[in-house]
Design a protein around this motif. Structure first.
Motif, mmCIF file in Angstrom:
data_model
loop_
_atom_site.group_PDB
_atom_site.id
_atom_site.type_symbol
_atom_site.label_atom_id
_atom_site.label_comp_id
_atom_site.label_asym_id
_atom_site.label_seq_id
_atom_site.Cartn_x
_atom_site.Cartn_y
_atom_site.Cartn_z
ATOM 1 N N LEU A 130 -104.295 -93.006 70.430
ATOM 2 C CA LEU A 130 -103.003 -92.465 69.991
ATOM 3 C C LEU A 130 -103.052 -92.105 68.503
ATOM 4 C CD1 LEU A 130 -100.106 -91.726 70.806
ATOM 5 C CD2 LEU A 130 -99.446 -94.080 70.281
ATOM 6 N N GLU A 131 -103.635 -92.985 67.688
ATOM 7 C CA GLU A 131 -103.764 -92.716 66.249
ATOM 8 C C GLU A 131 -104.630 -91.482 66.017
ATOM 9 O OE1 GLU A 131 -102.832 -92.821 62.503
ATOM 10 O OE2 GLU A 131 -102.047 -94.387 63.796
ATOM 11 N N ASP A 132 -105.723 -91.357 66.748
ATOM 12 C CA ASP A 132 -106.573 -90.165 66.628
ATOM 13 C C ASP A 132 -105.776 -88.896 66.936
ATOM 14 O OD1 ASP A 132 -108.951 -91.419 65.857
ATOM 15 O OD2 ASP A 132 -109.659 -91.664 67.913
ATOM 16 N N VAL A 133 -104.994 -88.949 68.006
ATOM 17 C CA VAL A 133 -104.212 -87.772 68.423
ATOM 18 C C VAL A 133 -103.166 -87.430 67.369
ATOM 19 C CG1 VAL A 133 -102.570 -86.914 70.163
ATOM 20 C CG2 VAL A 133 -104.666 -88.062 70.885
ATOM 21 N N ILE A 134 -102.494 -88.437 66.816
ATOM 22 C CA ILE A 134 -101.508 -88.215 65.748
ATOM 23 C C ILE A 134 -102.184 -87.507 64.564
ATOM 24 C CG2 ILE A 134 -100.115 -89.411 63.983
ATOM 25 C CD1 ILE A 134 -99.622 -91.581 66.251
ATOM 26 N N CYS A 135 -103.366 -87.984 64.196
ATOM 27 C CA CYS A 135 -104.099 -87.393 63.072
ATOM 28 C C CYS A 135 -104.546 -85.966 63.387
ATOM 29 C CB CYS A 135 -105.308 -88.258 62.713
ATOM 30 S SG CYS A 135 -104.854 -89.879 62.042
ATOM 31 N N LEU A 136 -105.003 -85.732 64.599
ATOM 32 C CA LEU A 136 -105.429 -84.379 64.999
ATOM 33 C C LEU A 136 -104.253 -83.406 64.962
ATOM 34 C CD1 LEU A 136 -107.776 -85.371 67.973
ATOM 35 C CD2 LEU A 136 -108.516 -84.317 65.820
ATOM 36 N N VAL A 137 -103.105 -83.854 65.466
ATOM 37 C CA VAL A 137 -101.902 -83.002 65.452
ATOM 38 C C VAL A 137 -101.482 -82.714 64.005
ATOM 39 C CG1 VAL A 137 -99.416 -82.969 65.997
ATOM 40 C CG2 VAL A 137 -101.074 -83.610 67.754
ATOM 41 N N PHE A 138 -101.542 -83.730 63.157
ATOM 42 C CA PHE A 138 -101.201 -83.543 61.734
ATOM 43 C C PHE A 138 -102.130 -82.508 61.095
ATOM 44 C CE2 PHE A 138 -102.129 -84.773 57.286
ATOM 45 C CZ PHE A 138 -100.907 -84.423 56.722
ATOM 46 N N LEU A 139 -103.431 -82.674 61.294
ATOM 47 C CA LEU A 139 -104.400 -81.755 60.680
ATOM 48 C C LEU A 139 -104.215 -80.325 61.190
ATOM 49 C CD1 LEU A 139 -107.581 -84.028 60.812
ATOM 50 C CD2 LEU A 139 -106.352 -83.323 58.746
ATOM 51 N N GLN A 140 -104.003 -80.202 62.494
ATOM 52 C CA GLN A 140 -103.915 -78.863 63.074
ATOM 53 C C GLN A 140 -102.605 -78.140 62.752
ATOM 54 O OE1 GLN A 140 -105.120 -78.412 67.158
ATOM 55 N NE2 GLN A 140 -105.299 -76.244 66.769
#
Length: 196
Positions: A130-140
């Motif tokens: 979930l943390e990885d996905v949050i970070c990926l969404v933030f970056l993208q």
């Protein structure tokens, strides 16, 4: 309709009430509805076999976030941390209520609440996903906007620091996915500088 789809629909209904709007692909969306759709899309790209609990936690990550504005808390580090902690609890409570209404059992609800609050990142595999996905969404999707809002004073240093802190929260698998993102030029350049 099954419980899972009913839960997602109810989360979307709540997030559709967001008075803040965001433009994407020429269409206007309630801000948190758009965020939740991006979370689901990113999760299923990153982990197509994600559990129902994890999918619901991703969709509900910012549920009704606008109801607890940052401005209601002191503009200090402590104020920020208190705001974040209160949000996590509220997101978990609203989601738990929805899951109860659609008929999930307490164990399922407890697991989703645990994930929504991002407990034991680095120790719990699904919390880390979930943390990885949050970070990926933030970056993208949000890095460029975030950069635009910062004051010119030390802007680049702040952005590099934010990217490095984001990177530190991610797993090796998350890093691999992040390096494959098709980022806007400015965001890609910042990420490259932060990681070099």
């Amino acid at each position: 309709m099954n419980k899972f789809n009913e839960a997602l629909n109810r989360i979307d209904e709540k997030n559709s009430e967001d008075p803040h709007k965001e433009l994407a692909d020429g269409k206007t969306y309630p801000k948190e509805l758009l965020y939740s759709e991006r979370m689901t899309k990113q999760l299923l790209e990153f982990k197509p076999e994600a559990s129902e609990e994890l999918q619901i936690a991703a969709r509900a990550q910012h549920i009704c976030r606008w109801q607890t504005p940052r401005e209601d808390y002191p503009m200090t580090r402590v104020g920020y941390l208190n705001w974040r902690n209160d949000l996590k609890k509220e997101h978990a409570e609203i989601t738990a209520e929805i899951l109860k209404e659609v008929g999930y059992d307490q164990d399922f609800i407890d697991r989703v609440s645990f994930l929504v609050q991002k407990k034991k990142i680095k120790k719990d595999a699904e919390s880390q996903i979930l943390e990885d996905v949050i970070c990926l969404v933030f970056l993208q999707y949000y890095l460029d906007d975030f950069e635009a809002k910062l004051k010119e004073d030390h802007k680049e240093d702040k952005m590099l620091d934010i990217i490095r802190k984001t990177w530190a929260k991610m797993s090796a698998e998350g890093h691999e996915a992040a390096l494959k993102l098709a980022l806007p030029d400015k965001a890609a350049a910042l990420v490259n500088r932060a990681l070099s």
